[in-house]
Write a protein that holds these residues in place. Structure first.
Motif, PDB file in Angstrom:
ATOM      1  N   ARG A   1      41.666   7.083   6.730  1.00 30.88           N
ATOM      2  CA  ARG A   1      40.660   7.302   7.860  1.00 30.88           C
ATOM      3  C   ARG A   1      40.354   7.854   9.145  1.00 30.88           C
ATOM      4  O   ARG A   1      40.924   7.614   9.387  1.00 30.88           O
ATOM      5  N   LEU A   2      39.321   8.157   9.069  1.00 29.59           N
ATOM      6  CA  LEU A   2      38.336   8.761   9.635  1.00 29.59           C
ATOM      7  C   LEU A   2      38.452   8.440  11.455  1.00 29.59           C
ATOM      8  O   LEU A   2      37.901   7.498  10.875  1.00 29.59           O
ATOM      9  N   ASP A   3      38.421   8.731  12.597  1.00 35.39           N
ATOM     10  CA  ASP A   3      38.311   7.843  13.729  1.00 35.39           C
ATOM     11  C   ASP A   3      36.281   7.595  13.616  1.00 35.39           C
ATOM     12  O   ASP A   3      36.127   8.612  12.763  1.00 35.39           O
ATOM     13  N   ARG A   4      35.883   6.905  14.168  1.00 33.83           N
ATOM     14  CA  ARG A   4      34.538   6.282  14.468  1.00 33.83           C
ATOM     15  C   ARG A   4      34.155   7.607  14.814  1.00 33.83           C
ATOM     16  O   ARG A   4      33.246   7.944  14.325  1.00 33.83           O
ATOM     17  N   GLU A   5      34.825   7.966  15.498  1.00 31.27           N
ATOM     18  CA  GLU A   5      33.645   9.791  16.405  1.00 31.27           C
ATOM     19  C   GLU A   5      33.702  10.685  14.963  1.00 31.27           C
ATOM     20  O   GLU A   5      32.205  11.718  15.433  1.00 31.27           O
ATOM     21  N   ARG A   6      34.460  10.661  14.780  1.00 31.00           N
ATOM     22  CA  ARG A   6      34.231  12.300  13.515  1.00 31.00           C
ATOM     23  C   ARG A   6      34.117  11.746  12.805  1.00 31.00           C
ATOM     24  O   ARG A   6      32.989  12.758  11.963  1.00 31.00           O
ATOM     25  N   LEU A   7      33.650  10.498  12.170  1.00 26.08           N
ATOM     26  CA  LEU A   7      33.283  10.244  10.667  1.00 26.08           C
ATOM     27  C   LEU A   7      31.498  10.428  11.218  1.00 26.08           C
ATOM     28  O   LEU A   7      30.908  10.756  10.049  1.00 26.08           O
ATOM     29  N   GLY A   8      31.760   9.516  12.582  1.00 24.53           N
ATOM     30  CA  GLY A   8      30.239   9.777  13.117  1.00 24.53           C
ATOM     31  C   GLY A   8      29.214  11.324  12.964  1.00 24.53           C
ATOM     32  O   GLY A   8      28.096  11.636  12.567  1.00 24.53           O
ATOM     33  N   GLU A   9      30.052  12.178  13.359  1.00 29.55           N
ATOM     34  CA  GLU A   9      29.957  13.376  13.402  1.00 29.55           C
ATOM     35  C   GLU A   9      29.290  14.205  12.280  1.00 29.55           C
ATOM     36  O   GLU A   9      28.507  14.654  11.657  1.00 29.55           O
ATOM     37  N   ARG A  10      29.814  13.819  11.351  1.00 32.01           N
ATOM     38  CA  ARG A  10      30.377  14.025   9.660  1.00 32.01           C
ATOM     39  C   ARG A  10      29.186  13.710   8.919  1.00 32.01           C
ATOM     40  O   ARG A  10      27.938  14.297   8.570  1.00 32.01           O
ATOM     41  N   ILE A  11      28.549  12.422   9.328  1.00 36.72           N
ATOM     42  CA  ILE A  11      27.524  11.529   9.418  1.00 36.72           C
ATOM     43  C   ILE A  11      25.710  12.347   9.481  1.00 36.72           C
ATOM     44  O   ILE A  11      25.163  12.612   8.777  1.00 36.72           O
ATOM     45  N   LEU A  12      25.973  12.606  11.158  1.00 34.63           N
ATOM     46  CA  LEU A  12      25.331  12.859  11.522  1.00 34.63           C
ATOM     47  C   LEU A  12      24.915  14.558  11.173  1.00 34.63           C
ATOM     48  O   LEU A  12      23.917  14.406  10.879  1.00 34.63           O
ATOM     49  N   ASN A  13      26.105  15.051  11.149  1.00 38.19           N
ATOM     50  CA  ASN A  13      26.023  16.603  10.326  1.00 38.19           C
ATOM     51  C   ASN A  13      24.400  16.672   8.800  1.00 38.19           C
ATOM     52  O   ASN A  13      24.016  17.324   8.583  1.00 38.19           O
ATOM     53  N   LEU A  14      25.614  15.642   7.608  1.00 40.17           N
ATOM     54  CA  LEU A  14      24.689  15.399   6.743  1.00 40.17           C
ATOM     55  C   LEU A  14      23.283  15.327   7.030  1.00 40.17           C
ATOM     56  O   LEU A  14      22.580  15.749   5.748  1.00 40.17           O
ATOM     57  N   LEU A  15      23.090  14.039   7.729  1.00 35.87           N
ATOM     58  CA  LEU A  15      21.065  14.129   7.997  1.00 35.87           C
ATOM     59  C   LEU A  15      20.722  14.911   8.882  1.00 35.87           C
ATOM     60  O   LEU A  15      19.700  15.156   7.932  1.00 35.87           O
ATOM     61  N   SER A  16      21.288  15.714   9.464  1.00 37.57           N
ATOM     62  CA  SER A  16      21.096  17.133   9.965  1.00 37.57           C
ATOM     63  C   SER A  16      20.777  18.194   9.072  1.00 37.57           C
ATOM     64  O   SER A  16      19.877  18.947   9.464  1.00 37.57           O
ATOM     65  N   THR A  17      21.711  18.737   8.178  1.00 39.06           N
ATOM     66  CA  THR A  17      21.070  19.372   7.522  1.00 39.06           C
ATOM     67  C   THR A  17      20.396  18.720   5.871  1.00 39.06           C
ATOM     68  O   THR A  17      20.532  20.106   5.176  1.00 39.06           O
ATOM     69  N   HIS A  18      19.887  18.240   5.741  1.00 37.46           N
ATOM     70  CA  HIS A  18      19.378  17.655   4.825  1.00 37.46           C
ATOM     71  C   HIS A  18      17.953  17.132   5.231  1.00 37.46           C
ATOM     72  O   HIS A  18      18.302  16.049   5.646  1.00 37.46           O
ATOM     73  N   ASN A  19      16.854  16.971   4.122  1.00 35.65           N
ATOM     74  CA  ASN A  19      15.557  16.209   4.754  1.00 35.65           C
ATOM     75  C   ASN A  19      14.527  15.584   3.377  1.00 35.65           C
ATOM     76  O   ASN A  19      13.916  15.304   3.376  1.00 35.65           O
ATOM     77  N   VAL A  20      16.028  15.542   2.076  1.00 39.51           N
ATOM     78  CA  VAL A  20      14.989  14.520   1.257  1.00 39.51           C
ATOM     79  C   VAL A  20      16.446  13.378   1.178  1.00 39.51           C
ATOM     80  O   VAL A  20      17.654  13.460   0.683  1.00 39.51           O
ATOM     81  N   CYS A  21      16.459  12.228   1.055  1.00 33.65           N
ATOM     82  CA  CYS A  21      16.406  11.433   0.297  1.00 33.65           C
ATOM     83  C   CYS A  21      15.829  10.833  -1.130  1.00 33.65           C
ATOM     84  O   CYS A  21      14.752  11.214  -1.354  1.00 33.65           O
ATOM     85  N   VAL A  22      16.804   9.799  -1.365  1.00 38.57           N
ATOM     86  CA  VAL A  22      16.134   8.959  -2.882  1.00 38.57           C
ATOM     87  C   VAL A  22      15.894   7.305  -1.740  1.00 38.57           C
ATOM     88  O   VAL A  22      17.500   6.274  -1.618  1.00 38.57           O
ATOM     89  N   LEU A  23      15.100   6.570  -1.846  1.00 35.40           N
ATOM     90  CA  LEU A  23      14.970   5.461  -1.201  1.00 35.40           C
ATOM     91  C   LEU A  23      14.680   4.282  -2.253  1.00 35.40           C
ATOM     92  O   LEU A  23      14.314   4.358  -3.035  1.00 35.40           O
ATOM     93  N   ALA A  24      15.666   3.536  -2.321  1.00 38.01           N
ATOM     94  CA  ALA A  24      15.860   2.747  -3.734  1.00 38.01           C
ATOM     95  C   ALA A  24      15.173   0.906  -2.947  1.00 38.01           C
ATOM     96  O   ALA A  24      15.832   0.868  -1.910  1.00 38.01           O
ATOM     97  N   THR A  25      14.480   0.531  -3.142  1.00 37.00           N
ATOM     98  CA  THR A  25      14.025  -0.649  -2.605  1.00 37.00           C
ATOM     99  C   THR A  25      13.695  -0.847  -4.193  1.00 37.00           C
ATOM    100  O   THR A  25      13.744  -1.128  -5.160  1.00 37.00           O
ATOM    101  N   SER A  26      13.005  -2.866  -4.631  1.00 37.01           N
ATOM    102  CA  SER A  26      13.381  -3.339  -5.652  1.00 37.01           C
ATOM    103  C   SER A  26      11.794  -4.635  -5.325  1.00 37.01           C
ATOM    104  O   SER A  26      11.698  -4.984  -4.206  1.00 37.01           O
ATOM    105  N   GLY A  27      11.299  -4.942  -6.496  1.00 37.57           N
ATOM    106  CA  GLY A  27       9.980  -5.156  -6.619  1.00 37.57           C
ATOM    107  C   GLY A  27       9.558  -5.852  -7.853  1.00 37.57           C
ATOM    108  O   GLY A  27      10.675  -5.874  -8.660  1.00 37.57           O
ATOM    109  N   PRO A  28       8.452  -6.717  -7.666  1.00 40.44           N
ATOM    110  CA  PRO A  28       8.109  -7.688  -8.938  1.00 40.44           C
ATOM    111  C   PRO A  28       8.671  -6.960 -10.632  1.00 40.44           C
ATOM    112  O   PRO A  28       8.844  -7.208 -11.505  1.00 40.44           O
TER     113      PRO A  28
END
Length: 176
Positions: free
Chosen positions: A16-43
């Motif tokens: 496992r990566l340590d918390r700081e390194r994992l957080g940096e990798r996640i933030l890098n992904l979020l900072s370098t992309h701008n489209v996501c798929v939002l999954a919701t649930s409805g009727p």
């Protein structure tokens, strides 16, 4: 046969990566992309909607019409999953994240609206529509603080780490 990425062969490491390194990798992904798929649930069942997103730390922010199906679903059940994925060339380039959280719908004037609205980059939309940059739009935003994130990056195997890593928010708001 020539093997381009021999480190992908065999069982995946489990370190496992340590918390700081994992957080940096996640933030890098979020900072370098701008489209996501939002999954919701409805009727009518699940709804997976591609949306442009912005982020403030581990919180995803998106704009939407307050009457859209995704917002209607969020009002009924605010639990969401968000997928962010990098372009895939092959397994070595596999990188993405699944964020899980509880969405908040904020309108202008709501507590917290100004803080999250400040990360929305509306200016390019205004230019594209020949609208005045001195007149910012204000509308409904969705805000999803991630409670947990499953991060996948197969390149981590090359460094001896598991390709799938797990991030959780502590009760005081810190990542673990």
């Amino acid at each position: 046969m020539v093997v381009t990425n021999p480190w992908l062969a065999g069982p995946a490491p489990t370190a496992r990566l340590d918390r700081e390194r994992l957080g940096e990798r996640i933030l890098n992904l979020l900072s370098t992309h701008n489209v996501c798929v939002l999954a919701t649930s409805g009727p009518d069942g699940p709804l997976a909607t591609p949306v442009r997103f912005f982020h403030l730390g581990f919180t995803v922010v998106f704009t939407a019409s307050g009457t859209s199906p995704k917002m209607r679903n969020l009002r009924a059940d605010p639990r969401v999953s968000i997928g962010v994925v990098a372009p895939l060339v092959g397994q070595a380039s596999s990188r993405g994240a699944q964020l899980f959280g509880t969405a908040q719908i904020l309108e202008p004037g709501d507590v917290g609206f100004d803080r999250y609205w400040s990360v929305v980059r509306w200016q390019s939309d205004h230019v594209e529509r020949s609208r005045d940059l001195d007149d910012p739009p204000l509308g409904t935003i969705g805000v999803v603080p991630a409670d947990r994130i499953v991060y996948t990056e197969h390149w981590l195997r090359r460094e001896g780490y598991a390709p799938r890593q797990f991030w959780r928010r502590e009760s005081d708001g810190e990542a673990v």
